[in-house]
Design a protein around this motif. Structure first.
Motif, mmCIF file in Angstrom:
data_model
loop_
_atom_site.group_PDB
_atom_site.id
_atom_site.type_symbol
_atom_site.label_atom_id
_atom_site.label_comp_id
_atom_site.label_asym_id
_atom_site.label_seq_id
_atom_site.Cartn_x
_atom_site.Cartn_y
_atom_site.Cartn_z
ATOM 1 N N ALA A 99 -10.082 8.364 -3.674
ATOM 2 C CA ALA A 99 -10.826 8.808 -2.486
ATOM 3 C C ALA A 99 -10.043 8.547 -1.206
ATOM 4 O O ALA A 99 -10.165 9.289 -0.233
ATOM 5 N N LYS A 100 -9.240 7.489 -1.219
ATOM 6 C CA LYS A 100 -8.426 7.140 -0.040
ATOM 7 C C LYS A 100 -6.987 7.583 -0.201
ATOM 8 O O LYS A 100 -6.153 7.304 0.670
ATOM 9 N N ASN A 101 -6.682 8.242 -1.309
ATOM 10 C CA ASN A 101 -5.301 8.691 -1.584
ATOM 11 C C ASN A 101 -4.315 7.544 -1.443
ATOM 12 O O ASN A 101 -3.231 7.699 -0.850
ATOM 13 N N THR A 102 -4.673 6.419 -1.998
ATOM 14 C CA THR A 102 -3.884 5.202 -1.818
ATOM 15 C C THR A 102 -3.700 4.474 -3.146
ATOM 16 O O THR A 102 -4.623 4.416 -3.968
ATOM 17 N N VAL A 103 -2.512 3.917 -3.311
ATOM 18 C CA VAL A 103 -2.202 3.070 -4.447
ATOM 19 C C VAL A 103 -1.767 1.711 -3.902
ATOM 20 O O VAL A 103 -1.045 1.650 -2.901
ATOM 21 N N SER A 134 0.843 -1.192 0.000
ATOM 22 C CA SER A 134 0.000 0.000 0.000
ATOM 23 C C SER A 134 0.878 1.242 0.000
ATOM 24 O O SER A 134 1.947 1.248 0.628
ATOM 25 N N CYS A 135 0.441 2.254 -0.659
ATOM 26 C CA CYS A 135 1.137 3.544 -0.686
ATOM 27 C C CYS A 135 0.094 4.602 -0.334
ATOM 28 O O CYS A 135 -0.821 4.846 -1.128
ATOM 29 N N ILE A 136 0.241 5.172 0.845
ATOM 30 C CA ILE A 136 -0.721 6.167 1.313
ATOM 31 C C ILE A 136 -0.099 7.556 1.194
ATOM 32 O O ILE A 136 1.020 7.782 1.676
#
Length: 115
Positions: free
Chosen positions: A74-78, A21-23
């Motif tokens: 929406a979650k600013n996540t990749v 995960s990349c936040i």
């Protein structure tokens, strides 16, 4: 300045799976390309997978069919879902956010695949 924090790395046996995960500390909506890179000891950093804002994806040949990149604005996540891991996937994995005027890197997360 947006900051990126990777997580989800670790030690796994060959054939196993991990999900990275990349936040981002802020919105990734404005970044055209989100990517995962990796760097193994003694090797150059290489692009593993990228996802463009429209949803198109690209993968390095060695991971096609095994890795899947996705982004949740929406979650600013990749995310990087990694299946059927091989010892040669062992590396530090870095998240990157890129647009015309900026490129941001995370600090990296170690992935180690044992045989």
């Amino acid at each position: 300045q947006v900051q990126l924090v990777e997580s989800g790395g670790g030690l796994v046996q060959a054939g196993g799976s991990l999900r990275l995960s990349c936040i981002a500390s802020g919105s990734i909506f404005s970044f055209n390309v989100m990517g995962w890179y990796r760097q193994a000891p003694g090797k150059q950093r290489e692009l593993v997978a990228a996802i463009i804002s429209g949803g198109s994806t690209n993968y390095v040949d060695s991971v096609k069919g095994r890795f899947t990149i996705s982004r949740d604005n929406a979650k600013n996540t990749v995310y990087l879902q990694m299946n059927s891991l091989k010892p040669e996937d062992t590396a530090v994995y870095y998240c990157n956010a890129r647009k015309v005027v900026a490129s941001v890197w995370g600090q990296g997360t170690q992935v180690t695949v044992s045989s």
